[in-house]
Write an enzyme that holds these catalytic residues in place. Structure first.
Site, mmCIF file in Angstrom:
data_model
loop_
_atom_site.group_PDB
_atom_site.id
_atom_site.type_symbol
_atom_site.label_atom_id
_atom_site.label_comp_id
_atom_site.label_asym_id
_atom_site.label_seq_id
_atom_site.Cartn_x
_atom_site.Cartn_y
_atom_site.Cartn_z
ATOM 1 C CG LEU A 65 -6.891 -9.275 69.799
ATOM 2 C CD1 LEU A 65 -5.763 -8.929 70.772
ATOM 3 C CD2 LEU A 65 -7.847 -10.276 70.430
ATOM 4 N NE ARG A 66 -12.738 -8.146 63.949
ATOM 5 C CZ ARG A 66 -12.369 -8.477 62.717
ATOM 6 N NH1 ARG A 66 -11.426 -7.803 62.086
ATOM 7 N NH2 ARG A 66 -12.931 -9.503 62.108
ATOM 8 C CG ASP A 154 -4.645 -11.191 57.884
ATOM 9 O OD1 ASP A 154 -4.686 -11.900 56.884
ATOM 10 O OD2 ASP A 154 -5.477 -11.271 58.815
ATOM 11 C CG HIS A 181 -5.018 -11.948 53.223
ATOM 12 N ND1 HIS A 181 -6.117 -12.187 54.013
ATOM 13 C CD2 HIS A 181 -5.482 -11.853 51.952
ATOM 14 C CE1 HIS A 181 -7.204 -12.232 53.246
ATOM 15 N NE2 HIS A 181 -6.845 -12.045 51.997
ATOM 16 C CG HIS A 234 -5.664 -17.018 55.995
ATOM 17 N ND1 HIS A 234 -5.236 -16.661 54.744
ATOM 18 C CD2 HIS A 234 -6.066 -15.877 56.599
ATOM 19 C CE1 HIS A 234 -5.359 -15.353 54.607
ATOM 20 N NE2 HIS A 234 -5.863 -14.864 55.724
ATOM 21 C CG ASP A 307 -8.319 -15.470 59.753
ATOM 22 O OD1 ASP A 307 -8.212 -14.344 60.279
ATOM 23 O OD2 ASP A 307 -8.714 -15.631 58.582
#
Ligand SMILES: [Zn+2]
Length: 440
Positions: A65-66, A154, A181, A234, A307
């Protein structure tokens, strides 16, 4: 008092093994018995769901979401809107913000911001290591108390196996799953695309599949050693699928997730150097795509996620090596997965496009992979239409044909390789806590 009745939809609720045409009642933000609605004196909202699937609100457990720090790419508010438009009622956000979500104050800030601005449920994860640097553990106990649903670095990967072991042991003590990750820094080096034919031909540094598989193997060993859940994010490589399959058969607490781009595209797509095809882990070969599809079909890979990784145009519009990894995914993932896993209707001919004619799973399993599976892994009170559960509901039109238009995205970013793709199936209404937060 508020009441809603969703009529004549195909109610698919994998948690309760329900799949039938019928009604779904909501009273005061919770799923209710049909009879409770009749007793209501207030006005009853009626939603006609004929021809639609009525599913528990979908969960995407891998979203960036930054915020804080990079709100020019996405904010919690815009990311939540994108989620709603994609059919998601709950999203799990990754800790690689600035400051990193490696401490209780940042978690409190994210939760507060989400409560004020987000139209869907936003659940934060905390970092495994301080500043995601892999040197020193974050305060995992305080993160648990602050309300994170998992820990992960991640975007980064803890390279020190002993540090990772201690993280898994702490996580077990405080009851948090560990998400990882999977990237071995030594093997991957400065790799930007799958190491193979196309990396050689184009002269781009390769990111070998073994760079993922080595860490998947490490995680299997630690999940076994610590007897605790590690979830591999992922997954992109055939070898990873094989390792996870073997370990799960032995009862190891290991799981894996798949993102749509890793089955929609192969590394052939990078030949025009379009940075919207640059992601981490990278697009891989047809063999890898086939292995992912097999892993989804046989249950080895149990969770679907986007992702979602927003970047601004000016950041992506640079030479391939220098561009950031990642693409936005919240508004395309359901359509892509329905298309690729259930319908398999897409025509071949697009560059780097995978082509196959059989469905891997049915729509009930697809919904399960977006609801029951992540809810179980993260121990969430979500992903079910049980009476009394929060009324988070997604209405899906499974056969609706539509075209992806990036300029119509709710997300603040546009970095998608799927602009113009024609897909079959999408969410048409998203309900959170009994309230419609998005409608087509
Ligand atoms: Zn990642």
């Amino acid at each position: 008092m508020s009441a809603t009745i969703i009529r004549n939809g195909r109610v698919i609720d994998p948690a309760n093994k329900r799949d039938e045409v019928g009604d779904l009642a909501i009273v005061d933000g919770r799923i209710a018995q049909r009879s409770e609605v009749r007793g209501q004196r207030s006005e009853i909202e009626e939603i006609d769901a004929k021809g639609l699937i009525v599913a528990p609100g979908l969960i995407d457990m891998h979203v960036h979401l930054r915020e804080p720090g990079f709100s020019h790419k996405e904010t919690i508010e815009s990311g939540a809107r994108a989620a709603a438009a994609g059919g998601f009622t709950t999203i799990v956000c990754m800790p690689n913000t600035s400051p990193a979500a490696d401490n209780p104050a940042t978690i409190a800030w994210i939760k507060d911001r989400a409560a004020q601005t987000a139209c869907v449920n936003v659940l934060p994860t905390g970092a495994i290591s301080k500043d995601l640097a892999g040197d020193e553990l974050a305060s995992i106990g305080s993160l648990a108390q602050a309300g994170v649903v998992a820990i992960t670095d991640d975007g980064h990967c803890v390279q020190n196996h002993e540090l990772m072991r201690r993280a898994v042991e702490y996580a077990r003590m405080v009851g948090l799953p560990v998400l990882d990750h999977c990237q071995d820094y030594n093997l991957v080096g400065n790799g930007v695309v799958h190491e193979g034919y196309w990396s050689t031909l184009l002269g781009l540094p390769g990111w070998p599949a073994a760079g993922e598989e080595a860490i998947v193997m490490r995680n299997i060993l630690l999940a076994e050693l610590c007897d605790h859940q590690i979830h591999c994010q992922h997954i992109s490589a055939a070898g990873s699928v094989r390792l996870i399959r073997e370990a799960r058969a032995r009862g190891v607490k290991i799981s894996g997730e798949v993102c749509p781009h890793h089955i929609a595209l192969t590394d052939e797509a990078i030949q025009n150097f379009d940075t919207n095809f640059k992601m981490n882990p990278p697009l891989r070969s047809k063999t890898d795509v086939d292995a992912l599809l097999e892993g989804i079909a046989d249950g080895t890979l149990s969770i679907l996620a986007s992702d979602h990784a927003p970047h601004a145009d000016f950041e992506k519009e640079v030479e391939f090596d220098a561009a950031p990894f990642g693409i936005v995914g919240l508004e395309t993932e359901l359509g892509l997965f329905l298309d690729l896993l259930v319908h398999k209707h897409r025509k071949s001919g697009r560059r780097g496009d995978t082509d196959s004619s059989r469905g891997e799973i049915d729509i009930v399993r697809l919904i399960e992979m977006y609801t029951v599976e992540p809810a179980r892994l993260l121990r969430l009170d979500a992903g079910t239409l049980s009476v009394g559960a929060p009324a988070d509901v997604t209405l899906i039109e499974p056969d609706l044909e539509w075209a992806v238009k990036i300029d119509k995205f709710q997300s603040a970013s546009r970095n998608s390789p799927f602009d113009g793709w024609k897909l079959k199936g999408r969410a048409v209404r998203t309900i959170v806590g009994g309230k419609t937060v998005w409608k087509l």
